[in-house]
Write a protein that holds these residues in place. Structure first.
Motif, short mmCIF file in Angstrom:
data_model
loop_
_atom_site.label_atom_id
_atom_site.label_comp_id
_atom_site.label_asym_id
_atom_site.label_seq_id
_atom_site.Cartn_x
_atom_site.Cartn_y
_atom_site.Cartn_z
N ARG A 176 6.40 14.80 10.71
CA ARG A 176 7.79 14.95 11.29
C ARG A 176 8.80 15.50 9.96
NH1 ARG A 176 5.12 10.15 12.97
NH2 ARG A 176 6.29 9.10 10.78
N GLU A 177 8.06 15.17 8.98
CA GLU A 177 9.14 15.31 7.61
C GLU A 177 9.85 17.21 7.26
OE1 GLU A 177 8.35 13.21 4.68
OE2 GLU A 177 8.78 11.79 5.43
N ASP A 202 -1.53 8.29 9.88
CA ASP A 202 0.17 8.12 9.16
C ASP A 202 1.85 8.56 8.88
OD1 ASP A 202 2.34 6.25 10.78
OD2 ASP A 202 2.27 5.48 8.51
N ARG A 203 0.22 8.81 7.68
CA ARG A 203 0.99 8.95 6.36
C ARG A 203 1.22 11.12 6.61
NH1 ARG A 203 -0.46 12.09 1.79
NH2 ARG A 203 -2.62 11.82 2.12
N ARG A 227 3.62 11.43 9.52
CA ARG A 227 5.17 11.00 8.40
C ARG A 227 5.73 12.89 7.68
NH1 ARG A 227 4.97 8.88 4.27
NH2 ARG A 227 3.21 6.72 4.87
#
Length: 185
Positions: A107-108, A100-101, A104
């Protein structure tokens, strides 16, 4: 992020040290084990009505980020398969959290790259528009120069004809022949 164990020493210094080192803590009886012989540890055990614990830490970058915690109200013997199951559960949970990290962060990064591409595209469009405008201005300039040249040629012929008329004004027949000769060209 801070170390999960630094702000809450309810487990006691010995247990927290084990967790910080990334070791699974297995205590069958909190009121009798050497690892849990600190007063604060035993007070916490009484407060939360817990006698046995099995704790697996998540350590990342040298800090305990989270734990998977199993407890029992009565003393119990934790079997190797209990420990293996909890460690496997903790590892799978850690992988989900890390994925998940990573997603994320991806995505950033993607958003940042999209912003940079949009900015660069806008710069290129502006440069292209400026180049196109420059090419249009150059074409208009060349057209104007060509028209001026052609106009000068015509003007030169008219001026020459007037000069000729001015020099031959006393002989109208000669002017007419020159005019016929010029119109044949």
């Amino acid at each position: 992020s801070s170390d999960v164990c630094s702000s809450d020493l309810a487990f006691g210094v010995k247990i927290v040290q084990q967790l910080r080192e990334g070791r699974t803590v297995v205590v069958g009886d909190l009121m009798a084990a050497d690892l849990s012989d600190e007063q604060r540890t035993r007070e916490t055990a009484r407060e939360v009505d817990t006698r046995a614990i099995l704790v697996v830490p998540f350590v990342r970058e040298g800090q305990v980020r989270s734990i998977v915690y199993l407890n029992a109200r009565e003393p119990r013997t934790w079997h190797a398969d209990d420990v293996a199951f909890m460690e496997e559960l903790a590892e799978r949970t850690r992988l989900v959290i890390e994925r998940d990290r990573a997603e994320r962060q991806l995505r950033e990064l993607n958003a940042m790259l999209e912003t940079r591409v949009e900015a660069r595209t806008a710069e290129l469009r502006a440069t292209q528009d400026a180049l196109l405008q420059s090419q249009k201005m150059e074409a208009v300039g060349q057209l104007a120069a060509g028209l001026a040249h052609d106009f000068n040629n015509l003007l030169g012929a008219v001026t020459g004809a007037f000069e000729l008329i001015g020099r031959k004004a006393e002989n109208p027949e000669r002017v007419r022949r020159s005019e016929e000769h010029t119109s044949e060209l």
